[in-house]
Write an enzyme that holds these catalytic residues in place. Structure first.
Site, mmCIF file in Angstrom:
data_model
loop_
_atom_site.group_PDB
_atom_site.id
_atom_site.type_symbol
_atom_site.label_atom_id
_atom_site.label_comp_id
_atom_site.label_asym_id
_atom_site.label_seq_id
_atom_site.Cartn_x
_atom_site.Cartn_y
_atom_site.Cartn_z
ATOM 1 N N CYS A 79 0.830 -1.208 0.000
ATOM 2 C CA CYS A 79 0.000 0.000 0.000
ATOM 3 C C CYS A 79 0.870 1.266 0.000
ATOM 4 C CB CYS A 79 -0.982 -0.066 1.161
ATOM 5 S SG CYS A 79 -2.437 0.925 0.856
ATOM 6 N N HIS A 182 -3.381 -5.169 1.650
ATOM 7 C CA HIS A 182 -2.720 -5.416 2.940
ATOM 8 C C HIS A 182 -2.684 -6.911 3.250
ATOM 9 C CE1 HIS A 182 -2.376 -1.279 4.600
ATOM 10 N NE2 HIS A 182 -3.303 -1.041 3.693
ATOM 11 N N GLU A 184 -0.967 -8.373 5.321
ATOM 12 C CA GLU A 184 -0.762 -8.580 6.770
ATOM 13 C C GLU A 184 -2.086 -8.589 7.531
ATOM 14 O OE1 GLU A 184 -0.389 -5.823 5.157
ATOM 15 O OE2 GLU A 184 -0.880 -4.098 6.429
HETATM 16 N N1 GLN Z 1 -3.600 6.388 0.976
HETATM 17 C C1 GLN Z 1 -2.300 6.102 1.503
HETATM 18 C C2 GLN Z 1 -1.216 6.886 0.757
HETATM 19 O O1 GLN Z 1 -1.495 7.468 -0.228
HETATM 20 C C3 GLN Z 1 -1.990 4.626 1.477
HETATM 21 C C4 GLN Z 1 -2.997 3.868 2.320
HETATM 22 C C5 GLN Z 1 -2.469 2.649 2.993
HETATM 23 O O2 GLN Z 1 -1.261 2.415 3.080
HETATM 24 N N2 GLN Z 1 -3.375 1.880 3.543
HETATM 25 O O3 GLN Z 1 -0.114 6.900 1.160
#
Ligand code: GLN
Length: 201
Positions: A79, A182, A184
């Site tokens: 992410c 995610h 995890e």
């Molecule tokens: N929206 C976050 C970003 O732009 C990422 C979201 C996340 O890691 N769950 O950094």
């Protein structure tokens, strides 16, 4: 095996729990002195990429980690971590490690789908009949791939609201795995197993 987990912000503890469950030792990276030890792999967790990028620089870890990634250290980035790795961030002039030749789009699913779940087959993980559960939280996706050496390993073809077409949500490139979701939080260790097998190599 020792895995360094970036622990300045975001969902790092959940990664550590899975890695320990799989028999790895975890080192939390909080400042430049935590980089002194040896480690076999790096996890860049989810969170807020802008904040993480700023802290990495302010805490004196950015250049050292960038060098290690470029030198082939295995990385699992999820992410916000995927955004840190990306060569380009759609709509933004800057990038962070810029080690992964893809363009990512941040917060790509808009407000209504801020968080959602899906399932997909992930290329390279231990085969099982069940697909992998994908948890998305204000997630990015991979808008374009800049090198033929980048392999899409996870693609979703239908969003929970029925909209949109195919989105690449996981890629592998050399020593790097970048996932928009995610793993995890999935209650499924197969993505981390794949990562640890790269660290063994
Ligand atoms: N929206 C976050 C970003 O732009 C990422 C979201 C996340 O890691 N769950 O950094």
């Amino acid at each position: 095996m020792r895995i360094a987990v970036l622990a300045v912000q975001g969902a790092f503890l959940e990664h550590e729990n899975i890695l320990r469950q799989l028999g790895a030792e975890c080192v939390e990276l909080r400042n430049s002195s935590s980089l002194a030890g040896e480690f076999d792999g790096l996890v860049l967790p989810g969170g807020e990429s802008t904040v993480q990028g700023k802290l990495l620089r302010e805490l004196g870890m950015f250049e050292e980690l960038k060098g290690r990634i470029q030198n082939g250290m295995p990385v699992l980035a999820t992410c916000a971590g995927l955004i840190l790795l990306a060569g380009h961030i759609s709509g933004s002039p800057g990038a962070h490690f810029a080690a992964l030749p893809v363009t990512v789009k941040r917060n790509a699913y808009g407000r209504q789908l801020g968080s959602f779940s899906a399932f997909a087959r992930i290329k390279g993980i231990r085969e099982e009949t069940r697909p992998f559960p994908l948890e998305f939280i204000r997630a990015p996706y991979v808008a374009s791939i800049g090198s033929g050496a980048v392999e899409p390993i996870a693609v979703i073809d239908k969003l929970p609201d029925g909209s949109k077409g195919r989105n690449t949500v996981g890629v592998r490139y050399k020593n790097q795995i970048g996932l928009a979701f995610h793993p995890e939080l999935a209650g499924d260790t197969r993505c981390h197993e794949m990562f640890l097998s790269m660290c063994h190599a």
